[in-house]
Scaffold this motif. Structure first.
Motif, mmCIF file in Angstrom:
data_model
loop_
_atom_site.group_PDB
_atom_site.id
_atom_site.type_symbol
_atom_site.label_atom_id
_atom_site.label_comp_id
_atom_site.label_asym_id
_atom_site.label_seq_id
_atom_site.Cartn_x
_atom_site.Cartn_y
_atom_site.Cartn_z
ATOM 1 N N LEU A 89 0.826 -1.208 0.000
ATOM 2 C CA LEU A 89 0.000 0.000 0.000
ATOM 3 C C LEU A 89 0.861 1.259 0.000
ATOM 4 O O LEU A 89 0.586 2.214 -0.739
ATOM 5 N N VAL A 90 1.890 1.258 0.822
ATOM 6 C CA VAL A 90 2.783 2.425 0.895
ATOM 7 C C VAL A 90 3.475 2.632 -0.448
ATOM 8 O O VAL A 90 3.537 3.756 -0.946
ATOM 9 N N GLN A 91 3.984 1.562 -1.046
ATOM 10 C CA GLN A 91 4.660 1.682 -2.335
ATOM 11 C C GLN A 91 3.695 2.179 -3.410
ATOM 12 O O GLN A 91 4.063 3.004 -4.257
ATOM 13 N N SER A 92 2.458 1.713 -3.367
ATOM 14 C CA SER A 92 1.450 2.162 -4.325
ATOM 15 C C SER A 92 1.145 3.647 -4.148
ATOM 16 O O SER A 92 1.051 4.393 -5.132
ATOM 17 N N GLU A 93 1.002 4.090 -2.911
ATOM 18 C CA GLU A 93 0.728 5.511 -2.663
ATOM 19 C C GLU A 93 1.922 6.382 -3.031
ATOM 20 O O GLU A 93 1.750 7.490 -3.546
ATOM 21 N N LEU A 94 3.129 5.894 -2.783
ATOM 22 C CA LEU A 94 4.325 6.643 -3.189
ATOM 23 C C LEU A 94 4.384 6.773 -4.709
ATOM 24 O O LEU A 94 4.724 7.832 -5.233
ATOM 25 N N LYS A 95 4.043 5.708 -5.401
ATOM 26 C CA LYS A 95 4.039 5.742 -6.864
ATOM 27 C C LYS A 95 3.009 6.759 -7.370
ATOM 28 O O LYS A 95 3.298 7.553 -8.268
ATOM 29 N N HIS A 96 1.827 6.757 -6.765
ATOM 30 C CA HIS A 96 0.783 7.707 -7.156
ATOM 31 C C HIS A 96 1.240 9.149 -6.865
ATOM 32 O O HIS A 96 1.055 10.051 -7.699
ATOM 33 N N TRP A 97 1.852 9.375 -5.714
ATOM 34 C CA TRP A 97 2.347 10.706 -5.347
ATOM 35 C C TRP A 97 3.415 11.145 -6.346
ATOM 36 O O TRP A 97 3.420 12.286 -6.810
ATOM 37 N N ARG A 98 4.315 10.235 -6.681
ATOM 38 C CA ARG A 98 5.413 10.517 -7.612
ATOM 39 C C ARG A 98 4.872 10.899 -8.987
ATOM 40 O O ARG A 98 5.353 11.858 -9.605
ATOM 41 N N GLU A 99 3.865 10.174 -9.464
ATOM 42 C CA GLU A 99 3.275 10.474 -10.782
ATOM 43 C C GLU A 99 2.604 11.845 -10.785
ATOM 44 O O GLU A 99 2.720 12.595 -11.760
ATOM 45 N N ALA A 100 1.915 12.177 -9.691
ATOM 46 C CA ALA A 100 1.271 13.494 -9.601
ATOM 47 C C ALA A 100 2.326 14.602 -9.586
ATOM 48 O O ALA A 100 2.159 15.647 -10.237
ATOM 49 N N ALA A 101 3.415 14.390 -8.851
ATOM 50 C CA ALA A 101 4.490 15.385 -8.803
ATOM 51 C C ALA A 101 5.146 15.527 -10.175
ATOM 52 O O ALA A 101 5.421 16.638 -10.635
ATOM 53 N N ARG A 102 5.380 14.420 -10.819
ATOM 54 C CA ARG A 102 5.990 14.429 -12.152
ATOM 55 C C ARG A 102 5.127 15.223 -13.133
ATOM 56 O O ARG A 102 5.622 16.044 -13.903
ATOM 57 N N LYS A 103 3.820 14.994 -13.103
ATOM 58 C CA LYS A 103 2.904 15.712 -13.984
ATOM 59 C C LYS A 103 2.896 17.208 -13.656
ATOM 60 O O LYS A 103 2.935 18.049 -14.540
ATOM 61 N N GLY A 104 2.883 17.537 -12.347
ATOM 62 C CA GLY A 104 2.872 18.935 -11.944
ATOM 63 C C GLY A 104 4.123 19.678 -12.368
ATOM 64 O O GLY A 104 4.053 20.812 -12.867
ATOM 65 N N PHE A 105 5.283 19.049 -12.218
ATOM 66 C CA PHE A 105 6.528 19.697 -12.626
ATOM 67 C C PHE A 105 6.640 19.779 -14.143
ATOM 68 O O PHE A 105 7.214 20.738 -14.667
ATOM 69 N N ALA A 106 6.102 18.802 -14.850
ATOM 70 C CA ALA A 106 6.084 18.881 -16.319
ATOM 71 C C ALA A 106 5.231 20.072 -16.757
ATOM 72 O O ALA A 106 5.594 20.793 -17.696
ATOM 73 N N ASP A 107 4.110 20.301 -16.071
ATOM 74 C CA ASP A 107 3.274 21.470 -16.363
ATOM 75 C C ASP A 107 4.059 22.758 -16.140
ATOM 76 O O ASP A 107 3.978 23.694 -16.940
ATOM 77 N N LEU A 108 4.819 22.812 -15.051
ATOM 78 C CA LEU A 108 5.626 24.002 -14.752
ATOM 79 C C LEU A 108 6.636 24.288 -15.857
ATOM 80 O O LEU A 108 6.915 25.445 -16.166
ATOM 81 N N LEU A 109 7.189 23.225 -16.419
ATOM 82 C CA LEU A 109 8.202 23.388 -17.463
ATOM 83 C C LEU A 109 7.599 23.670 -18.846
ATOM 84 O O LEU A 109 8.325 23.867 -19.805
ATOM 85 N N GLY A 110 6.261 23.671 -18.917
ATOM 86 C CA GLY A 110 5.602 23.990 -20.183
ATOM 87 C C GLY A 110 5.230 22.772 -21.011
ATOM 88 O O GLY A 110 5.004 22.884 -22.213
#
Length: 187
Positions: A89-110
């Protein structure tokens, strides 16, 4: 006349003991979660959230709230480290958090909808030119002192320095607190 008063005092003492034991268990759980975070960081887990964000994950909230009041009770650290339902469960939630962060930073970079099926092309946040700075404090950890900006992993781990513990608990990490580093050439 004295019997009700003694009974009331005994109930109060009993409640204080229960509360103290509950608080002790909560502190021990937090210590275990911090130790687990440190082990993940040392092991080189990519894009790891800071400790405050890790504790804010739903599974971690449940683990912290578990009412294990004995010192000899099972350790939360064992549940986190050993393969099993909680670990997954922890690994799954970390993966979900990581994907959301990755998407957010990609948005920041345009690159708001950046998707590339090729494994030979780096994600935009993993590139050397993907550097970020914190809008709130503008500071970096010692590891990033020379560059004076954070890469994706550093931004995920970032906690603004100089905050009191109370302010740290109130302040939530967010992609919006970062901005692309203007000094980096984005060729």
């Amino acid at each position: 006349i004295l019997k009700p008063r003694f009974e009331q005092e005994l109930v109060e003492i009993s409640e204080k003991r229960k509360n103290r034991a509950r608080e002790h268990a909560s502190q021990r759980h937090l210590k275990d979660i911090k130790r687990y975070h440190e082990e993940l960081r040392v092991a080189g887990t990519p894009a790891l959230p800071n400790v405050t964000e890790l504790c804010a994950l739903p599974v971690m909230k449940v683990l912290r709230a578990t009412d294990i009041t004995t010192d000899t009770g099972p350790s939360v650290l064992n549940d986190l480290k050993n393969p099993g339902h909680i670990h997954n469960l922890v690994q799954s939630e970390l993966k979900h958090w990581r994907e959301a962060a990755r998407k957010g930073f990609a948005d920041l970079l345009g690159f708001p909808h950046w998707v590339n099926p090729s494994t030979k092309v780096l994600h935009v946040v993993d590139r050397v030119t993907a550097r970020f700075s914190c809008k709130k404090c503008g500071k970096v950890s010692k590891q990033y002192y020379e560059e004076q900006s954070l890469d994706f992993d550093g931004a995920c781990l970032h906690r603004c320095p100089g905050l009191t513990k109370k302010e740290q608990r109130k302040t939530r990490w967010s992609v919006q607190q970062f901005e692309p580093d203007a000094k980096v050439d984005r060729c």
